[in-house]
Motif scaffolding. Structure first.
Motif, PDB file in Angstrom:
ATOM      1  N   THR A 345       0.826  -1.200   0.000  1.00  0.00           N
ATOM      2  CA  THR A 345       0.000   0.000   0.000  1.00  0.00           C
ATOM      3  C   THR A 345       0.861   1.250   0.000  1.00  0.00           C
ATOM      4  O   THR A 345       2.021   1.238   0.428  1.00  0.00           O
ATOM      5  CB  THR A 345      -1.003   0.055   1.170  1.00  0.00           C
ATOM      6  OG1 THR A 345      -2.063   0.973   0.806  1.00  0.00           O
ATOM      7  CG2 THR A 345      -0.375   0.567   2.465  1.00  0.00           C
ATOM      8  N   ASN A 346       0.289   2.302  -0.534  1.00  0.00           N
ATOM      9  CA  ASN A 346       0.790   3.676  -0.411  1.00  0.00           C
ATOM     10  C   ASN A 346      -0.325   4.504   0.179  1.00  0.00           C
ATOM     11  O   ASN A 346      -1.478   4.376  -0.246  1.00  0.00           O
ATOM     12  CB  ASN A 346       1.099   4.286  -1.772  1.00  0.00           C
ATOM     13  CG  ASN A 346       2.488   3.974  -2.297  1.00  0.00           C
ATOM     14  OD1 ASN A 346       2.996   4.709  -3.117  1.00  0.00           O
ATOM     15  ND2 ASN A 346       3.093   2.882  -1.857  1.00  0.00           N
ATOM     16  N   VAL A 347       0.024   5.345   1.148  1.00  0.00           N
ATOM     17  CA  VAL A 347      -0.955   6.273   1.706  1.00  0.00           C
ATOM     18  C   VAL A 347      -0.299   7.644   1.767  1.00  0.00           C
ATOM     19  O   VAL A 347       0.741   7.803   2.417  1.00  0.00           O
ATOM     20  CB  VAL A 347      -1.416   5.836   3.106  1.00  0.00           C
ATOM     21  CG1 VAL A 347      -2.427   6.829   3.672  1.00  0.00           C
ATOM     22  CG2 VAL A 347      -2.009   4.427   3.065  1.00  0.00           C
ATOM     23  N   HIS A 348      -0.849   8.605   1.084  1.00  0.00           N
ATOM     24  CA  HIS A 348      -0.250   9.944   1.056  1.00  0.00           C
ATOM     25  C   HIS A 348      -1.236  10.954   0.505  1.00  0.00           C
ATOM     26  O   HIS A 348      -2.330  10.599   0.056  1.00  0.00           O
ATOM     27  CB  HIS A 348       1.025   9.942   0.199  1.00  0.00           C
ATOM     28  CG  HIS A 348       0.790   9.521  -1.228  1.00  0.00           C
ATOM     29  ND1 HIS A 348       0.414  10.397  -2.209  1.00  0.00           N
ATOM     30  CD2 HIS A 348       0.872   8.306  -1.827  1.00  0.00           C
ATOM     31  CE1 HIS A 348       0.271   9.738  -3.351  1.00  0.00           C
ATOM     32  NE2 HIS A 348       0.538   8.474  -3.148  1.00  0.00           N
ATOM     33  N   GLY A 349      -0.848  12.214   0.542  1.00  0.00           N
ATOM     34  CA  GLY A 349      -1.575  13.279  -0.136  1.00  0.00           C
ATOM     35  C   GLY A 349      -0.764  13.750  -1.327  1.00  0.00           C
ATOM     36  O   GLY A 349       0.089  13.015  -1.835  1.00  0.00           O
ATOM     37  N   THR A 350      -1.013  14.974  -1.783  1.00  0.00           N
ATOM     38  CA  THR A 350      -0.180  15.531  -2.843  1.00  0.00           C
ATOM     39  C   THR A 350       0.306  16.913  -2.416  1.00  0.00           C
ATOM     40  O   THR A 350      -0.413  17.662  -1.757  1.00  0.00           O
ATOM     41  CB  THR A 350      -0.948  15.707  -4.170  1.00  0.00           C
ATOM     42  OG1 THR A 350      -2.009  16.649  -3.992  1.00  0.00           O
ATOM     43  CG2 THR A 350      -1.518  14.392  -4.647  1.00  0.00           C
ATOM     44  N   TYR A 351       1.546  17.188  -2.776  1.00  0.00           N
ATOM     45  CA  TYR A 351       2.026  18.566  -2.727  1.00  0.00           C
ATOM     46  C   TYR A 351       1.769  19.189  -4.095  1.00  0.00           C
ATOM     47  O   TYR A 351       2.119  18.613  -5.116  1.00  0.00           O
ATOM     48  CB  TYR A 351       3.535  18.607  -2.472  1.00  0.00           C
ATOM     49  CG  TYR A 351       3.952  18.254  -1.074  1.00  0.00           C
ATOM     50  CD1 TYR A 351       3.481  18.976   0.022  1.00  0.00           C
ATOM     51  CD2 TYR A 351       4.839  17.214  -0.849  1.00  0.00           C
ATOM     52  CE1 TYR A 351       3.887  18.650   1.312  1.00  0.00           C
ATOM     53  CE2 TYR A 351       5.249  16.890   0.438  1.00  0.00           C
ATOM     54  CZ  TYR A 351       4.767  17.609   1.516  1.00  0.00           C
ATOM     55  OH  TYR A 351       5.166  17.292   2.790  1.00  0.00           O
ATOM     56  N   GLN A 352       1.164  20.363  -4.105  1.00  0.00           N
ATOM     57  CA  GLN A 352       0.991  21.076  -5.370  1.00  0.00           C
ATOM     58  C   GLN A 352       1.713  22.408  -5.236  1.00  0.00           C
ATOM     59  O   GLN A 352       1.720  23.025  -4.178  1.00  0.00           O
ATOM     60  CB  GLN A 352      -0.500  21.215  -5.680  1.00  0.00           C
ATOM     61  CG  GLN A 352      -1.149  19.819  -5.726  1.00  0.00           C
ATOM     62  CD  GLN A 352      -2.573  19.776  -6.235  1.00  0.00           C
ATOM     63  OE1 GLN A 352      -3.208  20.811  -6.408  1.00  0.00           O
ATOM     64  NE2 GLN A 352      -3.065  18.578  -6.481  1.00  0.00           N
ATOM     65  N   LYS A 353       2.330  22.832  -6.329  1.00  0.00           N
ATOM     66  CA  LYS A 353       3.195  24.002  -6.258  1.00  0.00           C
ATOM     67  C   LYS A 353       2.412  25.277  -6.583  1.00  0.00           C
ATOM     68  O   LYS A 353       1.676  25.334  -7.579  1.00  0.00           O
ATOM     69  CB  LYS A 353       4.373  23.852  -7.227  1.00  0.00           C
ATOM     70  CG  LYS A 353       5.402  24.971  -7.099  1.00  0.00           C
ATOM     71  CD  LYS A 353       6.674  24.693  -7.886  1.00  0.00           C
ATOM     72  CE  LYS A 353       7.636  23.846  -7.093  1.00  0.00           C
ATOM     73  NZ  LYS A 353       8.943  23.672  -7.747  1.00  0.00           N
ATOM     74  N   ILE A 354       2.582  26.275  -5.755  1.00  0.00           N
ATOM     75  CA  ILE A 354       1.984  27.584  -6.030  1.00  0.00           C
ATOM     76  C   ILE A 354       2.787  28.242  -7.146  1.00  0.00           C
ATOM     77  O   ILE A 354       3.994  28.458  -7.007  1.00  0.00           O
ATOM     78  CB  ILE A 354       2.007  28.462  -4.770  1.00  0.00           C
ATOM     79  CG1 ILE A 354       1.168  27.805  -3.655  1.00  0.00           C
ATOM     80  CG2 ILE A 354       1.483  29.870  -5.083  1.00  0.00           C
ATOM     81  CD1 ILE A 354       1.305  28.473  -2.286  1.00  0.00           C
ATOM     82  N   VAL A 355       2.144  28.499  -8.279  1.00  0.00           N
ATOM     83  CA  VAL A 355       2.854  29.152  -9.382  1.00  0.00           C
ATOM     84  C   VAL A 355       2.355  30.575  -9.637  1.00  0.00           C
ATOM     85  O   VAL A 355       3.051  31.376 -10.242  1.00  0.00           O
ATOM     86  CB  VAL A 355       2.804  28.329 -10.693  1.00  0.00           C
ATOM     87  CG1 VAL A 355       3.615  27.042 -10.542  1.00  0.00           C
ATOM     88  CG2 VAL A 355       1.371  27.988 -11.106  1.00  0.00           C
ATOM     89  N   ASP A 356       1.130  30.879  -9.198  1.00  0.00           N
ATOM     90  CA  ASP A 356       0.602  32.238  -9.350  1.00  0.00           C
ATOM     91  C   ASP A 356      -0.109  32.652  -8.072  1.00  0.00           C
ATOM     92  O   ASP A 356      -0.956  31.913  -7.572  1.00  0.00           O
ATOM     93  CB  ASP A 356      -0.423  32.308 -10.499  1.00  0.00           C
ATOM     94  CG  ASP A 356       0.185  32.030 -11.860  1.00  0.00           C
ATOM     95  OD1 ASP A 356       1.225  32.640 -12.173  1.00  0.00           O
ATOM     96  OD2 ASP A 356      -0.375  31.201 -12.603  1.00  0.00           O
ATOM     97  N   VAL A 357       0.207  33.824  -7.563  1.00  0.00           N
ATOM     98  CA  VAL A 357      -0.606  34.419  -6.511  1.00  0.00           C
ATOM     99  C   VAL A 357      -1.534  35.408  -7.225  1.00  0.00           C
ATOM    100  O   VAL A 357      -1.090  36.382  -7.815  1.00  0.00           O
ATOM    101  CB  VAL A 357       0.262  35.113  -5.452  1.00  0.00           C
ATOM    102  CG1 VAL A 357      -0.613  35.786  -4.416  1.00  0.00           C
ATOM    103  CG2 VAL A 357       1.186  34.093  -4.798  1.00  0.00           C
TER     104      VAL A 357
END
Lengths: 611, 611
Positions: A345-357
């Motif tokens: 099994t894998n259990v995790h979330g995702t990191y998403q990168k902020i590219v625009d404020v």
């Protein structure tokens, strides 16, 4: 398609063997006929073998986490259903080609039970090593008629109905143990590619925005085939130019084609669903994972077993189970996870990168890894953490989501309920703090597979107990994974107790059986409140535990012995390695292994206690 | 995404050059913000050059007729709009990568005008032939830095931002004429593939249902590269093993990659839309067609021009325009269709094969050609014809549609208002008799392109007048195409008048300038009521007209001369060939060509009248 959500008690459908030659049209027709006034509560199958073909199935384009993104066919489009049970009553479902047997979306309380899933032709291929020649750097492989192939310009392609794959990703199995071959990393993966040397003008190609050169559409650039394949006679091929050590005679090379193209048919795909029960399910094969669940809650797998059929070495070609952004309870109990080509099994979330404020409370984020394309990070009112991993593995501020605008699979606009943190900048990451579960892995047999047992990044609660592990890499890997996969999550409140760890990490990596690790080489704490209690480590080698960036870890009442199963690969290792950690307690363990040095550490003596 | 249909007069938006570096996000945001209370009536662009990137565009999976089926990005998702005008005011829109500039779906009365569309990097590549060597069967090609490439295992790949293509489909251009090279069929396409000779067990692969071996996912089976490519120095490559005659020095080889993979970005895609006006549009390039319209009505293209830019030989890499299942008026007037790599227009429906008779009034149909995948053949109450081409090119019975259930891109279930014909059987075809237009092609310049001028299967009305044709294949091809493309439609009521036909069919095929032809070799009538009047044929060769399976064709007041532009390729030909036809009248034509025999026919003398 019109599906339904209803409180009305639905019909119980019973399908009999009259539909067995291709059950897809009749099953699908019943789903298509489901309306508010014609709901289904239960679908039963008379016990027997049913075939499912894609030709008349329900088709949908799916972005699937950690799989390929593609148009798939399903006979069971379970979308907007509530309180539905599918009972195979012991039946076997044989699938043909690129299909997802069960596509469960935006539903509640779905139970699927008492059935076996297999594919008529597997998405991988196997070849028996029958000779090797160190002088000429070749090895010969016998390929049975079960795996039709053709050779195009010196490259081998395995041809299936509805699918083909190249040699691609490969690993050795030892048929005597029906498990990953000892020290396989010395021999595999077969080194299929090398850098190209002839080109013009490529260096001038520029992108305005971040470009993911690892994505399938770019990954051929700069590479060409290193090996070439010669047919000695039909069913017997010679592989030239493999760069690693030549695979030993008698081993079986399992091949599944190129990464980024070879995960097309998981057995179960569950998204945005609250309540999923998989009970008494046997999955003998899938071209991808046994189950991939995303953005769902309360998933209970009981006797959900992954085992190979038909004398094959391989069951599923990717993880047995995998949970991304799942919450509530996630339970794996009484399961056998054998011979799959990736983790149990894998259990995790995702990191998403902020590219625009984009304003006071609005950001544009990019999905960084191509296998996360299309993943929607949160639901309204979920709590998002803003993360700058250089500074801390924990969020520097939190906020709740007002709205997500999905523009495309790589780029979404997230609007928050409150103003953004003042220090926010492009390049920071976000993670969904509401998207982690209470995880229980209990009484499972995890063995004979490629890769890890459990790969878990979960800051909520994790209990791992009464399991048996015999994996070629880590039995349990607990990472912060920020630089390649962008799979989010530090870890806290992890209990690992009453497990047996038998000879994991036997494929050649110099790593521990249980391993806490971060990609980011700093002293910050990533892992908190860990208990490893009353386990048995029966290990052929020395290193059983690696700890980094942890605070508050107790290793108690464990028994460590040397199994003698394989020769030691790294006899110079200590039994335990600790770095960048504090408040680590070792108490009441029994050691009868071969390590001359039990503990290797960079820590001040007072932060590690031995009792 | 939420779009809108409203009677309320919307806002006029004016975008200025502040968004020109990547206009996608701002334009798209305004579309996303469109709600019932915030409609748009007109979007204007300050005159200038605007770039559009895919990275932050609106993404959608599209099945596009006669293109690839894929996920595309658009800045203009025009769905459910009514009465919208987009006015470029003379602006140039430069697109980057795999995008559809204008994706128009389920809308009414959409006008797009006064703009130029181009791509920063083209989806094809060009190389100048600088040497050839008959002895060694090689030719050398100079490739400018505009077309970056790399060589992988002897195969050349042209790398663009967001895209790559192999050599694949290719044809020679003559840079002196900026047109397809005379007799190019002798030299091209480059013979990139050959049969594989080494395989095992492939012959045992069986499919339960019809399998389309021409579909992209199967088309590599049994083939491997024939040619290999060697770099002599950066920008200069040598091609080995081409089987046809070697391309002459000084010609330009245009290459667009493999069929089935190379049509990814048409400039306009219009579906299920009533009323589309494209006015004063210049399309310099597209990775596919200039416009592909499906299941739409009343499409008026006026000064809708396809011409190459930047010294390239090629404009769009597929047809200039293409209409499938369109009705009402289709008008092409005052257009220039130059240098595209396929026809100036195609107008046809689809034949879909009946594979299941599912009840009294219900059938399952299969899309036979992969480029028709996803095409929905009809709307409720459309009239469907049941066709058995062995017996007749015209339907043996008609019925109207009650409902279509779209299960997948290959298989749909059609329910009719009345009972099915008694004689219906699997293997019969259906066509949509409501899905053909009143077609006018007027005052267009159709030249310098690969393939035909007009390819028309339209049983309603067709007027072709005041045009200039100089195409490498037929100027006008009127087929019944049932065996490969499954593009439906016989033809009736076709008027071809006041056109100039200048040296078409100069690439080496032994075919007429105007050609009526059926795939099915029988005596049945396919074409009715045809008038070819007052045209000028200034042709380098003899054969100007081929007629088959026609009844009622008048060829009157035409002037035929020999241009002397090229050497004759087929001097043995007659000027006209007629077979399986009746009531063919030739009257008042002037012939000063070189044919010694004006008419070749299988017909009884009394069915052809010369006056």
């Amino acid at each position: 398609m019109s599906c339904f959500s209803t409180s009305k008690k639905g019909e119980t459908i019973v399908f009999d063997l009259s539909i067995s030659e291709d059950a897809t049209p009749k099953v699908l027709q019943r789903f298509l006929d489901t309306k508010e006034n014609n709901p289904i509560s239960e679908i039963k199958f008379e016990k027997g073998t049913y075939h499912f073909y894609p030709d008349k199935g329900y088709e949908k384009f799916v972005y699937i986490s950690n799989h390929c993104d593609l148009m798939v066919s399903t006979p069971f489009p379970i979308k907007n259903f509530k309180n539905l049970t599918i009972d195979g009553q012991g039946s076997t479902f044989i699938f043909h080609g690129v299909m997802i047997p069960f596509l469960v979306e935006e539903s509640e309380n779905i139970s699927i039970k008492n059935l076996t899933i297999d594919w008529a032709e597997p998405f991988h291929s196997e070849g028996l090593i029958v000779a090797n020649d160190d002088k000429n750097k070749t090895f010969d492989m016998e390929i049975s008629d079960e795996y039709p192939y053709e050779i195009r310009n010196g490259q081998i392609y395995f041809i299936k109905p509805y699918y083909e794959h190249s040699l691609g990703q490969s690993i050795l199995y030892d048929p005597n143990r029906s498990a990953i071959a000892f020290n396989t990393e010395t021999y595999t993966g077969i080194t299929v590619k090398k850098r190209t040397t002839t080109y013009n003008g490529i260096e001038n190609i520029k992108y305005k925005y971040i470009n993911d050169e690892r994505a399938p559409e770019y990954k051929d650039i700069g590479l060409e085939a290193r090996i070439h394949v010669e047919q000695l006679k039909p069913g017997l091929v010679r592989i030239h130019n493999h760069k690693k050590k030549l695979p030993p005679v008698g081993m079986i090379l399992t091949m599944k084609g190129e990464q980024g193209f070879n995960r097309v048919s998981p057995a179960f795909r569950v998204t945005h669903t609250n309540g999923f029960n998989g009970t008494n399910i046997n999955i003998h094969h899938a071209g991808g994972m046994g189950i991939i669940a995303e953005n769902s809650a309360d998933l209970i797998l009981d006797s959900f077993n992954i085992t190979p059929s038909n004398g094959r070495m391989v069951s599923t070609t990717a993880d047995a189970t995998h949970f991304v952004g799942c919450r509530g309870k996630v339970v794996l109990k009484n399961c056998t996870f054998n011979n799959q080509l990736d983790d149990a099994t894998n259990v995790h979330g995702t990191y998403q990168k902020i590219v625009d404020v984009l304003g006071d409370n609005k950001i544009g984020v990019r999905m960084m890894h191509h296998q996360q394309k299309g993943f929607v990070i949160a639901q309204p009112n979920d709590t998002i953490g803003f993360v700058r991993l250089d500074n801390s593995f924990f969020p520097y501020e939190k906020n709740t989501v007002k709205k997500i605008e999905y523009l495309n699979s790589r780029y979404q606009i997230v609007t928050f309920n409150k103003a953004l943190p003042k220090e926010i900048k492009s390049g920071d990451l976000i993670e969904n703090l509401s998207g982690y579960p209470d995880l229980l892995v209990k009484n499972c047999n995890i063995s004979k597979n490629r890769a890890r047992g459990l790969l878990i990044s979960n800051p909520v609660n994790t209990v791992i107990e009464d399991n048996f592990f015999n994996t070629e890499m880590e039995a349990i890997l607990i990472p912060v994974e920020s630089s390649y996969w962008f799979e989010s999550g530090n870890a806290a409140n992890v209990t690992i107790r009453n497990n047996v760890f038998q000879d994991s990490q036997h494929s050649g990596f110099n790593r521990g059986v249980i391993r806490f690790v971060t990609d980011d080489d700093n002293q910050n704490i990533a892992f908190r409140n860990i208990e490893i209690d009353n386990n048995t480590f029966n290990h052929f080698d020395n290193l059983i535990l690696e700890i980094a960036n942890a605070e508050g870890l107790k290793f108690t009442n464990n028994t460590i012995t040397n199994s003698g199963t394989f020769p030691q690969l790294f006899p110079e290792n200590s039994a335990v390695k600790v770095k960048s950690s504090k408040n680590i307690i070792f108490e009441n363990n029994t050691y009868s292994g071969k390590a001359t040095n039990i503990l290797e550490t960079d820590a001040a003596a007072n932060s590690i206690a031995f009792k």
